[in-house]
Motif scaffolding. Structure first.
Motif, PDB file in Angstrom:
ATOM      1  N   GLU A 300      31.755  -2.691  75.221  1.00  0.00           N
ATOM      2  CA  GLU A 300      33.022  -2.095  74.780  1.00  0.00           C
ATOM      3  C   GLU A 300      34.080  -3.168  74.518  1.00  0.00           C
ATOM      4  N   PHE A 301      34.013  -4.249  75.266  1.00  0.00           N
ATOM      5  CA  PHE A 301      34.959  -5.359  75.104  1.00  0.00           C
ATOM      6  C   PHE A 301      34.835  -5.961  73.708  1.00  0.00           C
ATOM      7  N   GLU A 306      36.192  -6.138  67.512  1.00  0.00           N
ATOM      8  CA  GLU A 306      35.831  -5.833  66.126  1.00  0.00           C
ATOM      9  C   GLU A 306      36.799  -4.824  65.506  1.00  0.00           C
ATOM     10  N   GLU A 307      37.202  -3.832  66.302  1.00  0.00           N
ATOM     11  CA  GLU A 307      38.154  -2.835  65.806  1.00  0.00           C
ATOM     12  C   GLU A 307      39.493  -3.480  65.485  1.00  0.00           C
ATOM     13  N   GLN A 308      39.929  -4.405  66.354  1.00  0.00           N
ATOM     14  CA  GLN A 308      41.193  -5.110  66.114  1.00  0.00           C
ATOM     15  C   GLN A 308      41.132  -5.924  64.827  1.00  0.00           C
ATOM     16  N   LYS A 309      39.996  -6.548  64.570  1.00  0.00           N
ATOM     17  CA  LYS A 309      39.823  -7.342  63.351  1.00  0.00           C
ATOM     18  C   LYS A 309      39.875  -6.454  62.111  1.00  0.00           C
ATOM     19  N   LYS A 310      39.240  -5.284  62.198  1.00  0.00           N
ATOM     20  CA  LYS A 310      39.255  -4.343  61.073  1.00  0.00           C
ATOM     21  C   LYS A 310      40.668  -3.853  60.774  1.00  0.00           C
ATOM     22  N   LYS A 312      43.470  -5.439  61.394  1.00  0.00           N
ATOM     23  CA  LYS A 312      44.222  -6.538  60.787  1.00  0.00           C
ATOM     24  C   LYS A 312      43.900  -6.667  59.303  1.00  0.00           C
ATOM     25  N   LEU A 313      42.620  -6.519  58.964  1.00  0.00           N
ATOM     26  CA  LEU A 313      42.207  -6.591  57.565  1.00  0.00           C
ATOM     27  C   LEU A 313      42.829  -5.474  56.738  1.00  0.00           C
ATOM     28  N   GLU A 314      42.862  -4.268  57.321  1.00  0.00           N
ATOM     29  CA  GLU A 314      43.450  -3.122  56.629  1.00  0.00           C
ATOM     30  C   GLU A 314      44.937  -3.332  56.382  1.00  0.00           C
ATOM     31  N   ARG A 315      45.636  -3.886  57.381  1.00  0.00           N
ATOM     32  CA  ARG A 315      47.069  -4.153  57.230  1.00  0.00           C
ATOM     33  C   ARG A 315      47.333  -5.177  56.132  1.00  0.00           C
ATOM     34  N   ARG A 316      46.470  -6.204  56.074  1.00  0.00           N
ATOM     35  CA  ARG A 316      46.619  -7.230  55.040  1.00  0.00           C
ATOM     36  C   ARG A 316      46.401  -6.649  53.653  1.00  0.00           C
ATOM     37  N   LYS A 317      45.405  -5.773  53.542  1.00  0.00           N
ATOM     38  CA  LYS A 317      45.109  -5.133  52.261  1.00  0.00           C
ATOM     39  C   LYS A 317      46.287  -4.296  51.785  1.00  0.00           C
ATOM     40  N   ARG A 318      46.905  -3.543  52.724  1.00  0.00           N
ATOM     41  CA  ARG A 318      48.048  -2.689  52.379  1.00  0.00           C
ATOM     42  C   ARG A 318      49.238  -3.535  51.929  1.00  0.00           C
ATOM     43  N   LYS A 319      49.439  -4.715  52.585  1.00  0.00           N
ATOM     44  CA  LYS A 319      50.530  -5.608  52.214  1.00  0.00           C
ATOM     45  C   LYS A 319      50.310  -6.185  50.817  1.00  0.00           C
ATOM     46  N   ASP A 320      49.055  -6.528  50.509  1.00  0.00           N
ATOM     47  CA  ASP A 320      48.725  -7.106  49.197  1.00  0.00           C
ATOM     48  C   ASP A 320      48.968  -6.118  48.080  1.00  0.00           C
ATOM     49  N   HIS A 321      48.757  -4.822  48.381  1.00  0.00           N
ATOM     50  CA  HIS A 321      48.945  -3.794  47.352  1.00  0.00           C
ATOM     51  C   HIS A 321      50.423  -3.381  47.305  1.00  0.00           C
TER      52      HIS A 321
END
Length: 321
Positions: A300-301, A306-310, A312-321
């Motif tokens: 679970e750790f 992995e969830e935190q990394k995903k 962060k990636l989603e936030r970056r994608k939203r900022k780029d758009h």
């Protein structure tokens, strides 16, 4: 008149052939027995790895067995195992492993002579191998970095290099043995340095001996393994460049290596297969190292990381758009 008969004798890996010629002449019979030597390539082809080994390698990502007549029996055994598993679980196959991570890798010390070896602190895992077997690439793959220098020129590592794996443990990159672009006196110094480190280091948990999967154990390796065994150091074989072999040949190579190391008391009998190019087997080796140093967390750790990394990636994608 000559009569030719062929007798196959049973063995664990291969079946040597004997040709017995019977010569009938006048009033007597002469029997001439000749042993026909089998090449190493023929012996290798006749090796029959276990179904469990094939299953393990498939899970690690080293391909799958072709559905041909040659492997029909292995596929039937695998199907029976899956059917048995379905009786006890809701789904066939094993639960996928989470992706294990190391903290940031950082270089902190180098030693060309034994007096320069840093004092003991955290537990250590050392890597050593013949020159040009892909040891540096393996370390970079494990750490997901390029901090360890790589080169096609054998003998790049000429000292003991110590790396912090965060605050968990130390990884030690040792000089290569065997052929290198260095004179005999220099290679003798490296050997003496490694022996001193190995025999005196109380924090050393394991030595991973890195071999090229295409070649297996060579004469220079045997000499080094004997030294490790004499020092009563726990060591384990890691086969690199496994992506360059088809699955059946990889399984056969592992079977041969496991048989070869049975003579060493301090060898861990399980052989590790990895590919720095495809990352197959790398995650499992990380898990082994974390377990060895008592830093393996519940799955679970790692799933949370992995969830935190995903996210962060989603936030970056939203900022780029």
């Amino acid at each position: 008149m000559h009569r030719l008969t062929t007798i196959f004798e049973k063995s664990s890996f291969f079946k040597p052939q004997r040709i017995t010629s019977y010569l009938n002449q006048a009033n007597y019979k002469t029997v001439a027995e000749t042993t026909v030597p089998i090449s190493n390539r023929q012996k290798f082809k006749q090796i029959q790895p276990s179904p469990k080994l094939y299953e393990k390698l498939e899970k690690l990502g080293f391909g799958t067995l072709l559905r041909t007549k040659r492997y029909a029996g292995l596929h039937k055994q695998k199907q029976r195992q899956e059917q048995k598993q379905l009786k006890w679980t809701d789904q066939a196959g094993s639960v996928p492993e989470p992706k294990y991570h190391f903290p940031l890798l950082s270089f902190f010390a180098g030693a060309k002579i034994h007096t320069s070896i840093p004092p003991e602190s955290l537990e250590e895992i050392a890597f050593v191998g013949r020159s040009n077997v892909g040891k540096s690439s393996l370390l970079n793959s494990l750490a997901e970095t390029t901090i360890v220098r790589t080169s096609d020129k054998p003998g790049l590592t000429q000292q003991l290099n110590f790396f912090n794996v965060g605050k968990l443990f130390h990884m030690v990159d040792m000089p290569g043995y065997g052929f290198a672009f260095a004179d005999e006196a220099e290679r003798a110094k490296w050997r003496e340095l490694m022996e001193t480190y190995i025999s005196s280091r109380k924090t050393l948990k394991r030595v991973y001996v890195v071999l090229d999967a295409r070649h297996g154990i060579k004469v220079a390796d045997v000499d080094f393994l004997k030294m490790l065994d004499s020092k009563r150091v726990k060591f384990q074989i890691v086969l690199t460049k496994c992506d360059l072999l088809v699955l059946p040949d990889l399984a056969k190579r592992i079977t041969v290596v496991e048989n070869d190391i049975k003579q060493f008391r301090n060898a861990v009998q399980a052989v590790i297969a990895v590919s720095s190019k495809t990352s197959s087997g790398i995650n499992q080796l990380r898990k082994e190292m974390l377990f060895l140093t008592n830093h393996l967390k519940p799955k679970e750790f790692y799933e949370a990381i992995e969830e935190q990394k995903k996210e962060k990636l989603e936030r970056r994608k939203r900022k780029d758009h």
